[in-house]
Each structure stands twice: as C-alpha cells, then as structure tokens.
Design a protein around this motif. Structure first.
Motif, PDB file in Angstrom:
ATOM      1  N   ARG A   1      37.476 -16.216  25.374  1.00  0.00           N
ATOM      2  CA  ARG A   1      36.779 -17.583  26.415  1.00  0.00           C
ATOM      3  C   ARG A   1      35.081 -17.573  24.404  1.00  0.00           C
ATOM      4  O   ARG A   1      35.295 -18.782  24.835  1.00  0.00           O
ATOM      5  CB  ARG A   1      35.329 -16.871  27.475  1.00  0.00           C
ATOM      6  CG  ARG A   1      36.405 -16.738  28.795  1.00  0.00           C
ATOM      7  CD  ARG A   1      35.390 -17.387  30.194  1.00  0.00           C
ATOM      8  NE  ARG A   1      36.261 -16.791  31.385  1.00  0.00           N
ATOM      9  CZ  ARG A   1      36.232 -15.722  31.959  1.00  0.00           C
ATOM     10  NH1 ARG A   1      35.872 -14.767  31.745  1.00  0.00           N
ATOM     11  NH2 ARG A   1      36.826 -15.413  33.322  1.00  0.00           N
TER      12      ARG A   1
ATOM     13  N   TYR B   1      37.586 -19.801  22.939  1.00  0.00           N
ATOM     14  CA  TYR B   1      37.451 -21.260  23.166  1.00  0.00           C
ATOM     15  C   TYR B   1      36.274 -22.202  22.971  1.00  0.00           C
ATOM     16  O   TYR B   1      36.598 -23.175  22.702  1.00  0.00           O
ATOM     17  CB  TYR B   1      37.875 -21.329  24.987  1.00  0.00           C
ATOM     18  CG  TYR B   1      37.792 -22.429  25.677  1.00  0.00           C
ATOM     19  CD1 TYR B   1      38.653 -23.495  25.365  1.00  0.00           C
ATOM     20  CD2 TYR B   1      36.413 -23.110  26.047  1.00  0.00           C
ATOM     21  CE1 TYR B   1      38.830 -24.496  26.125  1.00  0.00           C
ATOM     22  CE2 TYR B   1      36.547 -23.689  26.340  1.00  0.00           C
ATOM     23  CZ  TYR B   1      37.294 -25.192  26.939  1.00  0.00           C
ATOM     24  OH  TYR B   1      37.607 -26.103  26.959  1.00  0.00           O
ATOM     25  N   TRP B   2      34.984 -21.610  23.402  1.00  0.00           N
ATOM     26  CA  TRP B   2      34.156 -22.443  22.597  1.00  0.00           C
ATOM     27  C   TRP B   2      33.749 -23.281  21.717  1.00  0.00           C
ATOM     28  O   TRP B   2      33.252 -23.803  21.299  1.00  0.00           O
ATOM     29  CB  TRP B   2      33.054 -21.485  23.801  1.00  0.00           C
ATOM     30  CG  TRP B   2      32.733 -21.670  25.244  1.00  0.00           C
ATOM     31  CD1 TRP B   2      32.903 -20.996  26.245  1.00  0.00           C
ATOM     32  CD2 TRP B   2      32.929 -22.693  26.449  1.00  0.00           C
ATOM     33  NE1 TRP B   2      33.212 -20.490  27.021  1.00  0.00           N
ATOM     34  CE2 TRP B   2      32.601 -22.206  27.578  1.00  0.00           C
ATOM     35  CE3 TRP B   2      33.095 -24.511  26.045  1.00  0.00           C
ATOM     36  CZ2 TRP B   2      32.772 -23.411  28.804  1.00  0.00           C
ATOM     37  CZ3 TRP B   2      32.317 -25.120  26.656  1.00  0.00           C
ATOM     38  CH2 TRP B   2      32.969 -24.526  28.764  1.00  0.00           C
TER      39      TRP B   2
ATOM     40  N   ARG C   1      40.566 -20.410  27.864  1.00  0.00           N
ATOM     41  CA  ARG C   1      38.906 -20.924  28.959  1.00  0.00           C
ATOM     42  C   ARG C   1      39.133 -20.090  30.216  1.00  0.00           C
ATOM     43  O   ARG C   1      38.453 -19.273  30.492  1.00  0.00           O
ATOM     44  CB  ARG C   1      38.996 -22.426  29.661  1.00  0.00           C
ATOM     45  CG  ARG C   1      37.885 -22.207  29.619  1.00  0.00           C
ATOM     46  CD  ARG C   1      37.794 -24.522  30.316  1.00  0.00           C
ATOM     47  NE  ARG C   1      36.548 -25.399  30.763  1.00  0.00           N
ATOM     48  CZ  ARG C   1      36.062 -24.724  31.686  1.00  0.00           C
ATOM     49  NH1 ARG C   1      37.261 -24.180  32.377  1.00  0.00           N
ATOM     50  NH2 ARG C   1      35.378 -25.326  31.617  1.00  0.00           N
TER      51      ARG C   1
END
Length: 833
Positions: free
Chosen positions: A709, A712-713, A694
């Motif tokens: 990132r 992560y999402w 993140r």
C-alpha cells in the motif's frame, strides 16, 4: 425597447467576453470557448459563407452533435441572414437528403461522419482551419425574416418544415429577458450560472436553453452525449452545474438510481415514510434532510428544467421533495417552443405553467388547447414551397389540456391519441400508462389504440424488469384501478430492455405499434431487431449479417467490441463489467452480463488519482526528480539522448509512446524530455498491478500488505501514474488521460501493454489508436535501446552511451485513418527511430 432581430444578441457577447460560453466533449477531451471565442468563430464562419457566395435568404443545413461548432454555425448564419435548416443527429441519411433537396440548401455543415451525397459540405472538424477575421458587417434582418426551418426527423412521408422567424423567437425570448432583469442582482452572487443541456440543438426547446437564454445572463451551457444517470450526476458535480435541462425519461432513470441508493441507506419502509413527511415541508428543511444526496450533485445545483415530453407527476414530486426546483414548460415547434412556462420561484405543482406574456390560450369544447400570439409560426415548408401553417387567428395544438382558477395549464394528452372504444367512450393512453408505470416490475410502457371493427381497444406494450409474469401482474393490477371502459384488453412484452427512441428520448410509437400489431397477428417481428445486441451490432456496420442468435459467436474486432460495449451501456444505462465483456463469446453471454448489471451495477475496480495533479504535489515531484531521480539516472544509466531538439517547436500537451523494457523505463524517458513536459506528465501503468498494490491480497502478512500500500501511494504521488488495464477497463483510463491533457499534462503510454521478454517488440495494442485519435494532440514516438542487455546480465550500472533514448518528431493522424492503422504506424515509427 423591442429588438429588430436576433442578430442584436451577438453584440451582447462582448459584455461577457471572457466568461465561458460553451463546454462540450470532443473525443476524450473537453473543449471550452469563451463568449469572445464563440463570437470570433461565428464571424469566421460568416466570412466563409460570404466567400462562397451564400447570403441573406439562402439556406444551410446544420447536422451534427451539440457542440461549439454547432453554435458558431448557427450564429454565423444569422450574421449573414442565412436560414438554418437544423437536422436531428439521429435522422437517417435518406431523410436528410430529401430535406436538403426540398429546401435547395447551398451548403451542408456537419460532423465528418454525417453526409448527404453530392452536397457541398463543410465539417465541424475544419473550423480550426478557418482564417482569422476582424469584425464583420452583419446582415440587416427584420422580425419577419426567417431564422430557420425545422423539420421533424423520422417522417416517412414528404418532409414538412416549420418556418420560424426572428419575430417568433423574440416573442418568446423578450418576456423571459424582462423577467430575468428582476433577478440579475442576485445572479451576480452565483455568476456564472451553468446549464447542462441534454436536449438536441435541433429541437426548439433545446435551442432556447442552449442558444438564446444563456447570453442574456452570461451563463455557460454544457453539452454531453452520454445519458447514463451516473455520468450526468458526475458532470453536474465536477462542472458545478446550476441547472439541468433534460427530458422526462432521464429524470425517471436518475430517480430510479437514487431511490435504489436511498433504499439501501434507509430501507424501503423508512424511505417511504421520509418521503411522505417531506410532502409539505419547507424547502430548507427538505434540502437539509437530503443533504447527502445534494452533495452528489454539488452545492450549486438547484433546478431541473424538463422539456420535450410530459413529465410523470410522480417523478416531478420525487425531485421536489428532495429539495430541487422542477420547472416545466409547454410548447410545440409551431409555437417556437414555448407557450407556457413555470416560474422557477412560483411553481404550480403538476402544471406546465402559465401562458407567457403576448400569447393567449383557450380550450375548445373538446378540451383541445388553442393558442394565438406572435410566437406562432405562420408558414410551413412543404414540397419545396412555403404554405400557410394555420387557418384563422388560433392555432390548434392537437393537445388536450385543463386550466385552473390561477391560470395554470395542465397537459391531458394528445387529442389524436385518444382511443374511442366500441361503446363510444374516450380513453386517454396517458392515464393507462400512468397506472402501469406505478406497478412494480414495469420499466416503461406505451399504450395505443388497436383497431377493432372501426373502433379501437387499448393495447399496452411493456418493458419489464424480469419476465412476462411481471407484465401479467402489472396489467391485472392496473385494470383493477381503471374504469371498465379503460381496461387494457391486449398487451405484450417488448423483446428488449428499452424502446427505440427519438433524440428527445420519446418512444418511437410508429415502430412499437407496428411491432405489436405484427406480433398479435402472428406475422413475425421483422419490424424491430429482436434484441438490443442485434441492433447495436447492425449499427457497427454489420447489417448484412444474418440475424444474431443467442448462441452466435460475436466475431468482433477489438474496436467493434469497445463500440458495442459503449452502445449497450448507453442504451441500457448501466455500467458493464469490461473484464467479463471482453471474455464474452456469444450474444447469450452479453445478455447475461446486461441482466446482472441491471440488477446490481458493478463497482469501479480501478482508481484514478486526480489528487496527484494538484499544484503542491506537482512541485514536490519536480523537487524530488531534481534531487534524486535525475542524479540517480545520470549515475546509474548514463543515457545518451538523441533527437530532443525535435520537440523544440512543439506546443501544448503531447502523447508520448515508447517500447517497454523494464520498470525504470519511465524514469529514462523523463530524462530525455524537455522539462516543460517532464514536470507535467501523467504516466500510464499496468492497471492490474496498481490495483493489486492498492488492495493487496489477504494471503499476504500485515507487513507485506503495508509495504504494498505504501508503494502504491508513493509511486502515484511521486510519478503521477494512473491505471491502464491490459485486458479491459481502459475506457475510464482513456477518459482520465483526456482530463489530464485538458489540465495541461502530457501523457506517457507503453502501447505494448507489457515488458518485453526477448528484447523484441510486441504488437502495439489497438487501444493506442483510439487514444491517439481522440486525444487530438501530437504523438511523440520514443525508443529505449541497450537496456534489455543490462536486464539480462542483471547489471545495475551501465557504461556511458550503452543506453540510448531516441526522441522522434511529433506525429499527427487524419481523423479518417482507422485506429488499427494508427497503432500499426506508431509501432513502425518507434521501430524505425
């Protein structure tokens, strides 16, 4: 028409049958009972009393935390005409045993960890096993019949109880009910109102706001054990609470928290100017000015009811200026809590309200408050026998007051606490405490009379933020504002970050004054633990240890360390850095962590994705699993599933535990689960890894940071993962797991905490025992076989049957089994599949 008894209110439960009656934490779960369910549990408990031969006039002791079972026990006892003897949860076992014997109780109803030797017991945890019964015939009670006998906890002499009757309670409740009727048409707009009650139900004011008032309007009462300001505010926001019922000290702590936040936003000078301007502004303008702060509480929250002690005028004014209604009342146990009460829409600033209808108030020549009316208890319970509670028609409260022309009552202090100096002057400790609290560097204080030659001199005990120098400065500045006869002659600093307190958060004056006298006489300090850490360790069952020194090794198990962390956070009302706490080896290390956290609370490191469990994302996950994950698993892994039929009769959310081999383990285990569990599954993932994804390190280039990132999402949204740190920070993760279970999600955890490096099992971490014990759901052991060899050979495709997933039968563990033993048994269950 006047009611004959409180039993008639149980009939009113049917009017709000499906509305939530009570909400309370149970382990990591949040339990909710409707009014129908509360009534049903009360009737089941009343049937239990009948089966045990306990009937009208018999006595039952009730001892435990605020919860639905407490309410069901209380109402069930009333249905049988049984007299309840509520015991403060903080009472010592010795005191509880003496009370139990004095009242000749027939049964102890308590949480499992509380007990009285040789007393027949029924535990809250056993309520689920009570047989289902139909409507019962309630006992016929009158206004003169006893409801309960309330004893003051912590009494060192012979316990003295106050016998409270149906008529005493109704005398206070009926005027409130009549007033509420005028506003019911407006209540429908905001229904249901939700009360967050932080007062113990063993306290008569806590009973009024937690037991008697909510059924009048079908309100929901919420209970919470934590008194940390941040958690209180979060609960108010998340549960859409309308009214907070609390004690003055917690309002002071919450004020400090918000003042610090506003100081960062506006600066000290501008903040003071803003608060000064709001003194006489219209409510709507004040609300709008502080709308950002109101958003922390949620838009339904509008009122604070303070009871159990005197509210500091500065605290009351602070919350009023922010746009909240602050309601105070006044009463004692002998007056069945309420003597006077502020009207929420006609507040008398600084006052404790006007006398309720049906009682009279007057002041004697010394200013003592005298009361008469039907709410005044007539009987004490002393040495196993009833005794008259007062002589004559007026009850002497022992409190000093003042009444203005409008009839508002103002509290001026306890008469017995008045310090009479050698000059014959009266000094009121409350005046000196107010002067001290207004000084910077003083967290709290207590003033008492130190005997000197048959008279007394004021002595202050201070809780300071920094050092003794702050204490000296505060005393000097306070004395400069006080009269000559009020000057503080003696003072000392309390050797802890807070005073010992009662369940209503009042300082324990007996312990504090005894400690101060011993210190001033140079006779040692054996009365009170030297530090909060020593006290907390003693509470962990290590009271036989020698006194804890600053350089002492902690020598705590992982479970004890978690309990110690929670205890210290609760005591100091701060968020402690769990990573540093896990690395602490001495008491001095912990003291430094506490001091730094008090100065600057650490920000949360991990993020918990509540948004990933929204319905739209859940259906998206189901679609992607069916379209991509399931076919890929079938083609590449070709797993064989053994034992899925063992879950055929399982109901409700489950806790799945498994060995950990590779990063695709979750997908394989999902393949083995029935769809009703797979489609609503929260998966624990290594917290440190998720945090790094993140917030990638700055050493990565911009493209790598974007990929991390995005990963992560995607993994959070498509697999509903949440962080479970390897070393520390797991308490918030456990809380999220409990919230997921409450929303109907099952949880998957890898208790080893890391992937295997040699194909062998790593020891299951003790945290899985805590999680299993507190989630209170069946635990399903699972095992993945054959995958490690593919990992070693770096093959992407398996032959059919090479990978096997074994599903075990759901397990349950008794609440008496220790967490370490649960972890050991779970590992054995996975290994033996």
């Amino acid at each position: 028409m006047p009611r004959n008894s409180l039993v008639e209110y149980v009939e009113q439960f049917s009017r709000y049958a499906r509305d939530s009656a009570c909400v309370w934490p149970q382990g990591l779960r949040t339990m909710r009972w409707s009014y129908d369910e509360l009534k049903a549990h009360a009737e089941r408990f009343a049937t239990l009393l009948k089966d045990r031969g306990i009937g009208k006039g018999d006595r039952v002791m009730l001892w435990g935390p605020n919860c639905g079972e407490w309410l069901a026990t209380f109402w069930g006892s009333l249905l049988r005409g049984v007299v309840v003897v509520p015991m403060d949860r903080a009472a010592s076992p010795e005191f509880a045993a003496r009370v139990y014997q004095q009242v000749s109780a027939k049964l102890l109803v308590s949480s499992r960890e509380l007990s009285v030797a040789s007393a027949p017991s029924f535990h809250f945890e056993q309520f689920a096993s009570l047989p289902v019964v139909g409507p019962i015939d309630a006992a016929v009670c009158t206004r003169d019949d006893a409801v309960q006998i309330v004893f003051t906890s912590g009494t060192t002499g012979d316990p003295k109880g106050v016998v409270i009757t149906h008529g005493n309670v109704l005398a206070n409740l009926e005027p409130i009910e009549r007033e509420i009727q005028k506003y019911l048409k407006y209540e429908r707009i905001f229904h249901p109102l939700r009360f967050l009650n932080l007062l113990p139900l063993s306290h008569v004011f806590g009973q009024f706001m937690g037991i008697f008032v909510p059924p009048l309007i079908g309100a929901t009462v919420l209970f919470q054990e934590s008194i940390k300001p941040a958690e209180i505010v979060k609960r108010i926001h998340d549960e859409r609470v309308s009214v907070l019922i609390t004690v003055p000290r917690l309002l002071g702590s919450m004020r400090e928290m918000f003042e610090a936040q506003m100081r960062e936003q506006f600066g000290e000078t501008r903040l003071r100017a803003i608060l000064e301007r709001t003194a006489d502004e219209h409510f709507g303008l004040r609300w709008w000015r502080f709308r950002r702060l109101h958003s922390h509480f949620g838009w339904k929250f509008w009122a604070i009811i303070s009871g159990g002690a005197t509210l500091d005028p500065d605290d009351e004014e602070f919350w009023r200026r922010l746009g909240f209604a602050v309601v105070q009342g006044y009463g004692l146990t002998e007056t069945t809590s309420l003597v006077s009460l502020n009207h929420p829409f006609k507040l008398g600033r600084g006052s404790i309200g006007k006398a309720l209808p049906g009682r009279d108030i007057k002041l004697d020549e010394s200013g003592e408050i005298l009361v008469r009316g039907d709410s005044i208890a007539k009987t004490y319970w002393v040495n196993g026998q009833p005794a008259a509670a007062r002589e004559g028609e007026w009850f002497r409260t022992g409190d000093l007051g003042q009444v203005d022309e409008a009839g508002n009552l103002y509290f001026k202090g306890r008469k017995k606490n008045v310090i009479v100096t050698a000059e014959g002057m009266n000094v009121y400790p409350e005046d000196l405490e107010s002067a001290l609290r207004s000084q910077s560097g003083i967290r709290d204080c207590l003033v008492f009379g130190l005997e000197r030659g048959g008279n007394a001199e004021p002595c202050a005990v201070l809780v300071v933020n920094d050092s003794a120098q702050a204490g000296q400065k505060a005393v000097d500045e306070a004395n400069a504002r006080l009269g000559a006869h009020q000057r503080i002659r003696h003072w000392l600093v309390w050797p802890d970050n807070d005073f010992p307190r009662t369940s209503t958060q009042k300082p324990r004056q007996d312990l504090i004054s005894a400690y101060a006298r011993a210190q001033l006489a140079h006779s040692g300090n054996g009365t009170v633990p030297r530090s909060a850490i020593e006290a907390a360790i003693a509470q962990l069952g290590k009271s036989r240890r020698s006194p804890v020194e600053l350089d002492s090794a902690l020598n705590l198990s992982s479970i004890d360390r978690v309990d110690l962390l929670s205890s210290l956070e609760q005591r100091h009302q701060v968020e402690l850095d769990e990573t540093r706490f896990a690395e602490a080896t001495t008491v001095a290390d912990i003291e430094r962590i506490i001091h730094e956290a008090s100065a600057a609370p650490a920000a949360a490191r991990y993020h918990y994705p509540h948004w990933a469990q929204r319905a739209l994302l859940r259906w998206l996950r189901v679609a992607i699993y069916c379209l991509f994950t399931w076919p890929a698993t079938l083609i590449m892994a070709k797993p064989t599933v053994v034992g899925r039929e063992r879950l055929r009769d399982a109901a409700g959310p489950l806790l799945f535990v498994s060995n950990h081999v590779t990063y695709i383990d979750a997908g394989l285990l999902m393949f083995a689960m029935p769809s009703r569990y797979r489609d609503r599954l929260a998966i624990a993932m290594q917290g440190e890894l998720l945090a790094a994804m993140r917030n990638p390190p700055a050493t990565m280039n911009i493209f790598q940071r974007f990929v991390e990132r995005l990963s992560y999402w995607l993994v959070t949204a498509l697999f509903d993962v949440f962080p479970l740190p390897q070393r520390s920070g797991f308490r918030n993760s456990f809380t999220f797991a409990g919230e997921s279970i409450d929303r109907g999600y099952s949880v998957l955890v890898f208790p080893e905490g890391r992937r295997t490096t040699d194909g062998e099992f790593s020891p299951f971490r003790a945290g899985i025992g805590i999680l299993a014990q507190q989630l209170k759901v069946p635990i399903v052991p699972m095992r993945i076989d054959g995958l490690f060899s593919l990992k070693e050979e770096e093959r992407r495709f398996a032959r059919r049957g090479e990978i096997k997933i074994i599903v075990g039968a759901p397990l349950r563990f008794s609440s008496e089994i220790r967490e370490e033993e649960i972890a050991r048994q779970l590992q054995a269950a996975v290994r033996e599949l």
